[in-house]
Design a protein around this motif. Structure first.
Motif, PDB file in Angstrom:
ATOM      1  N   ILE A 203       0.907  -1.357   0.017  1.00  0.00           N
ATOM      2  CA  ILE A 203       0.007   0.093   0.253  1.00  0.00           C
ATOM      3  C   ILE A 203       0.870   1.198   0.052  1.00  0.00           C
ATOM      4  O   ILE A 203       1.687   1.352   0.782  1.00  0.00           O
ATOM      5  CB  ILE A 203      -0.806   0.102   1.130  1.00  0.00           C
ATOM      6  N   SER A 204       0.715   1.927  -1.049  1.00  0.00           N
ATOM      7  CA  SER A 204       1.682   3.328  -1.278  1.00  0.00           C
ATOM      8  C   SER A 204       0.984   4.466  -0.448  1.00  0.00           C
ATOM      9  O   SER A 204      -0.026   4.712  -0.361  1.00  0.00           O
ATOM     10  CB  SER A 204       1.760   3.488  -2.585  1.00  0.00           C
ATOM     11  N   THR A 205       2.068   4.888   0.468  1.00  0.00           N
ATOM     12  CA  THR A 205       1.788   6.210   1.177  1.00  0.00           C
ATOM     13  C   THR A 205       2.145   7.529   0.187  1.00  0.00           C
ATOM     14  O   THR A 205       1.973   8.479   0.776  1.00  0.00           O
ATOM     15  CB  THR A 205       2.372   6.178   2.488  1.00  0.00           C
ATOM     16  N   ASN A 206       2.176   7.461  -0.996  1.00  0.00           N
ATOM     17  CA  ASN A 206       2.332   8.480  -1.880  1.00  0.00           C
ATOM     18  C   ASN A 206       1.238   9.086  -2.463  1.00  0.00           C
ATOM     19  O   ASN A 206       0.319   8.272  -3.172  1.00  0.00           O
ATOM     20  CB  ASN A 206       3.389   8.165  -2.875  1.00  0.00           C
ATOM     21  N   TRP A 207       0.624   9.948  -1.460  1.00  0.00           N
ATOM     22  CA  TRP A 207      -0.873  10.367  -2.205  1.00  0.00           C
ATOM     23  C   TRP A 207      -0.958  11.676  -2.842  1.00  0.00           C
ATOM     24  O   TRP A 207      -1.759  12.403  -3.004  1.00  0.00           O
ATOM     25  CB  TRP A 207      -1.491  10.832  -0.935  1.00  0.00           C
ATOM     26  N   THR A 208       0.134  11.839  -3.889  1.00  0.00           N
ATOM     27  CA  THR A 208       0.099  12.796  -4.730  1.00  0.00           C
ATOM     28  C   THR A 208      -0.570  12.609  -5.984  1.00  0.00           C
ATOM     29  O   THR A 208      -0.947  13.678  -6.730  1.00  0.00           O
ATOM     30  CB  THR A 208       1.479  13.310  -5.251  1.00  0.00           C
ATOM     31  N   GLN A 219       5.176  -1.862  -6.815  1.00  0.00           N
ATOM     32  CA  GLN A 219       4.271  -2.712  -7.827  1.00  0.00           C
ATOM     33  C   GLN A 219       5.248  -3.945  -8.188  1.00  0.00           C
ATOM     34  O   GLN A 219       4.833  -5.025  -8.344  1.00  0.00           O
ATOM     35  CB  GLN A 219       4.197  -2.006  -9.011  1.00  0.00           C
ATOM     36  N   TYR A 220       6.501  -3.888  -8.361  1.00  0.00           N
ATOM     37  CA  TYR A 220       7.390  -4.667  -8.685  1.00  0.00           C
ATOM     38  C   TYR A 220       7.304  -6.119  -7.748  1.00  0.00           C
ATOM     39  O   TYR A 220       7.031  -7.187  -8.164  1.00  0.00           O
ATOM     40  CB  TYR A 220       8.711  -4.210  -9.033  1.00  0.00           C
ATOM     41  N   PHE A 221       7.559  -5.696  -6.547  1.00  0.00           N
ATOM     42  CA  PHE A 221       7.489  -6.613  -5.434  1.00  0.00           C
ATOM     43  C   PHE A 221       5.975  -7.418  -5.617  1.00  0.00           C
ATOM     44  O   PHE A 221       5.916  -8.581  -5.343  1.00  0.00           O
ATOM     45  CB  PHE A 221       7.743  -6.123  -4.118  1.00  0.00           C
ATOM     46  N   ALA A 222       5.075  -6.723  -5.620  1.00  0.00           N
ATOM     47  CA  ALA A 222       3.850  -7.370  -5.410  1.00  0.00           C
ATOM     48  C   ALA A 222       3.580  -8.303  -6.850  1.00  0.00           C
ATOM     49  O   ALA A 222       3.001  -9.356  -6.537  1.00  0.00           O
ATOM     50  CB  ALA A 222       2.701  -6.450  -5.350  1.00  0.00           C
ATOM     51  N   ARG A 223       3.974  -7.731  -7.803  1.00  0.00           N
ATOM     52  CA  ARG A 223       3.662  -8.348  -9.273  1.00  0.00           C
ATOM     53  C   ARG A 223       4.435  -9.868  -9.136  1.00  0.00           C
ATOM     54  O   ARG A 223       3.814 -10.714  -9.590  1.00  0.00           O
ATOM     55  CB  ARG A 223       3.985  -7.704 -10.504  1.00  0.00           C
ATOM     56  N   THR A 225       5.786 -11.518  -6.818  1.00  0.00           N
ATOM     57  CA  THR A 225       5.067 -12.686  -5.827  1.00  0.00           C
ATOM     58  C   THR A 225       3.756 -12.943  -5.881  1.00  0.00           C
ATOM     59  O   THR A 225       3.312 -13.839  -4.768  1.00  0.00           O
ATOM     60  CB  THR A 225       5.720 -12.158  -4.253  1.00  0.00           C
ATOM     61  N   GLY A 226       2.939 -12.322  -6.824  1.00  0.00           N
ATOM     62  CA  GLY A 226       1.751 -12.788  -6.770  1.00  0.00           C
ATOM     63  C   GLY A 226       0.653 -11.961  -6.060  1.00  0.00           C
ATOM     64  O   GLY A 226      -0.641 -12.362  -5.877  1.00  0.00           O
ATOM     65  N   GLY A 227       0.912 -10.819  -5.599  1.00  0.00           N
ATOM     66  CA  GLY A 227       0.244  -9.956  -4.708  1.00  0.00           C
ATOM     67  C   GLY A 227      -0.324  -8.870  -5.676  1.00  0.00           C
ATOM     68  O   GLY A 227      -0.290  -8.972  -6.859  1.00  0.00           O
ATOM     69  N   GLN A 228      -0.661  -7.638  -4.783  1.00  0.00           N
ATOM     70  CA  GLN A 228      -1.241  -6.592  -5.391  1.00  0.00           C
ATOM     71  C   GLN A 228      -0.524  -5.117  -4.869  1.00  0.00           C
ATOM     72  O   GLN A 228      -0.142  -5.369  -3.536  1.00  0.00           O
ATOM     73  CB  GLN A 228      -2.633  -6.406  -5.567  1.00  0.00           C
ATOM     74  N   ALA A 229      -0.230  -4.303  -5.643  1.00  0.00           N
ATOM     75  CA  ALA A 229      -0.001  -2.964  -5.119  1.00  0.00           C
ATOM     76  C   ALA A 229      -1.356  -1.955  -5.260  1.00  0.00           C
ATOM     77  O   ALA A 229      -2.056  -2.109  -6.332  1.00  0.00           O
ATOM     78  CB  ALA A 229       1.314  -2.307  -5.929  1.00  0.00           C
ATOM     79  N   PHE A 230      -1.460  -1.126  -3.973  1.00  0.00           N
ATOM     80  CA  PHE A 230      -2.502  -0.409  -4.186  1.00  0.00           C
ATOM     81  C   PHE A 230      -2.049   1.130  -3.925  1.00  0.00           C
ATOM     82  O   PHE A 230      -1.010   1.360  -3.216  1.00  0.00           O
ATOM     83  CB  PHE A 230      -3.449  -0.636  -2.873  1.00  0.00           C
ATOM     84  N   LYS A 243      -8.959  -3.735   3.318  1.00  0.00           N
ATOM     85  CA  LYS A 243     -10.163  -4.377   3.135  1.00  0.00           C
ATOM     86  C   LYS A 243     -10.242  -5.414   2.029  1.00  0.00           C
ATOM     87  O   LYS A 243     -10.454  -6.392   2.129  1.00  0.00           O
ATOM     88  CB  LYS A 243     -11.497  -3.684   3.494  1.00  0.00           C
ATOM     89  N   ARG A 244      -9.482  -4.842   0.838  1.00  0.00           N
ATOM     90  CA  ARG A 244      -9.648  -5.533  -0.147  1.00  0.00           C
ATOM     91  C   ARG A 244      -8.289  -6.732  -0.023  1.00  0.00           C
ATOM     92  O   ARG A 244      -8.775  -7.552  -0.670  1.00  0.00           O
ATOM     93  CB  ARG A 244      -9.176  -4.530  -1.305  1.00  0.00           C
ATOM     94  N   ILE A 245      -7.450  -6.347   0.435  1.00  0.00           N
ATOM     95  CA  ILE A 245      -6.419  -7.332   0.683  1.00  0.00           C
ATOM     96  C   ILE A 245      -7.127  -8.584   1.546  1.00  0.00           C
ATOM     97  O   ILE A 245      -7.087  -9.643   1.147  1.00  0.00           O
ATOM     98  CB  ILE A 245      -5.319  -6.953   1.546  1.00  0.00           C
TER      99      ILE A 245
END
Length: 291
Positions: A203-208, A219-223, A225-230, A243-245
């Motif tokens: 979950i990124s804390t970059n809110w720009t 995104q790279y780490f998530a992709r 390993t089969g996860g997701q980045a939000f 909650k999505r996770i």
């Protein structure tokens, strides 16, 4: 090391000695999403094909409902760069654990990291302890994201021999994805996560609203390993992504096929689904055993 299946065969009609064949299995947990990024949970074994290094493999086991025990690692960035967002991160992470963790079945640990990772709470199913540990984290220092991933996976997520029943290992990272202090490289951190068979959700804390280099790292780490980045836009969106996770962890498929390589090499996995408009989210591969 992988779970194994033992088969036996009689040599004759009478009680002849049995031949025991040890079959190492590669277990793959995966998620299926439609074009609108919604979970698809009604598919069967016949809808899927699995390939290792481009070669088709026979699916030996398949489950639509993965009720396996969870081992969850929460990695919270406490560096100076996220100081103003830390409170939102903490409360959203606590809400997630109350939603996802099943006492007496699942366990979680909490690591805060700035220049180095610090274990705030070791494995437990006690939600009060986990909450207190998360709230105890304080911001300050540089960012050693890769070292934190490497540490959490190596020290807390690699099991040898592989446990039974097979555990789902999930690493949840709350960070802006920046790294300016790690001794380990990005690829070393990923390799350790792959050896631990950990699925990374970030979950990124970059809110720009503008994707940064740090976002691409998450995104790279998530992709891989089969996860997701939000990428939530506002602080209040953090709880929605958590909650999505939690929902996704209850909506996965699992399959297993026989391992043929025993040389320690990295083996690429590809799962294809027959139905159009669907996307499979699975780890990129695994390290073959060496024996």
């Amino acid at each position: 090391s992988k779970p194994s299946q033992t088969t036996s065969q009689n040599q004759s009609q009478n009680q002849a000695p049995q031949i025991h064949v040890q079959v190492n299995l590669e277990n793959v947990l995966f998620t299926v999403l439609d074009k609108k990024n919604r979970l698809v949970t009604n598919l069967t074994r016949d809808d899927f094909h699995v390939f290792e290094n481009g070669k088709p493999e026979k699916i030996l086991f398949f489950n639509r409902e993965t009720n396996l025990p969870l081992r969850i690692g929460i990695l919270i960035d406490t560096s100076n760069s996220i100081r103003l967002r830390l409170h939102f991160e903490q409360e959203a992470a606590i809400d997630f654990l109350y939603d996802a963790l099943r006492p007496q079945k699942d366990e979680a640990f909490v690591v805060g990291f700035d220049t180095e990772p610090v274990m705030a709470v070791n494995y437990t199913d006690n939600l009060d302890k986990l909450s207190q540990g998360i709230r105890s984290l304080q911001a300050g220092g540089g960012t050693g994201l890769y070292d934190a991933i490497y540490y959490a996976c190596k020290e807390k997520m690699i099991y040898n021999p592989t446990p039974h029943p097979y555990l789902r290992r999930v690493l949840i990272i709350v960070s802006d994805g920046r790294d300016n202090f790690s001794e380990h490289s990005r690829d070393e951190a990923l390799a350790m996560a792959q050896k631990a068979e950990a699925t990374i959700y970030a979950i990124s804390t970059n809110w720009t609203g503008i994707r940064t280099r740090g976002d691409k790292v998450l995104q790279y780490f998530a992709r891989e390993t089969g996860g997701q980045a939000f990428f939530p836009i506002e602080a209040n969106d953090l709880s929605t992504e958590f909650k999505r996770i939690a929902n996704e962890l209850r909506s996965q498929y699992s399959l297993a096929y026989a391992i043929t390589a025993h040389d320690g090499s990295f083996r690429k996995i590809k799962i294809k689904v027959d139905k159009k408009g669907l996307r499979v989210q699975a780890k990129a591969g695994y390290f073959a055993p060496t024996s």
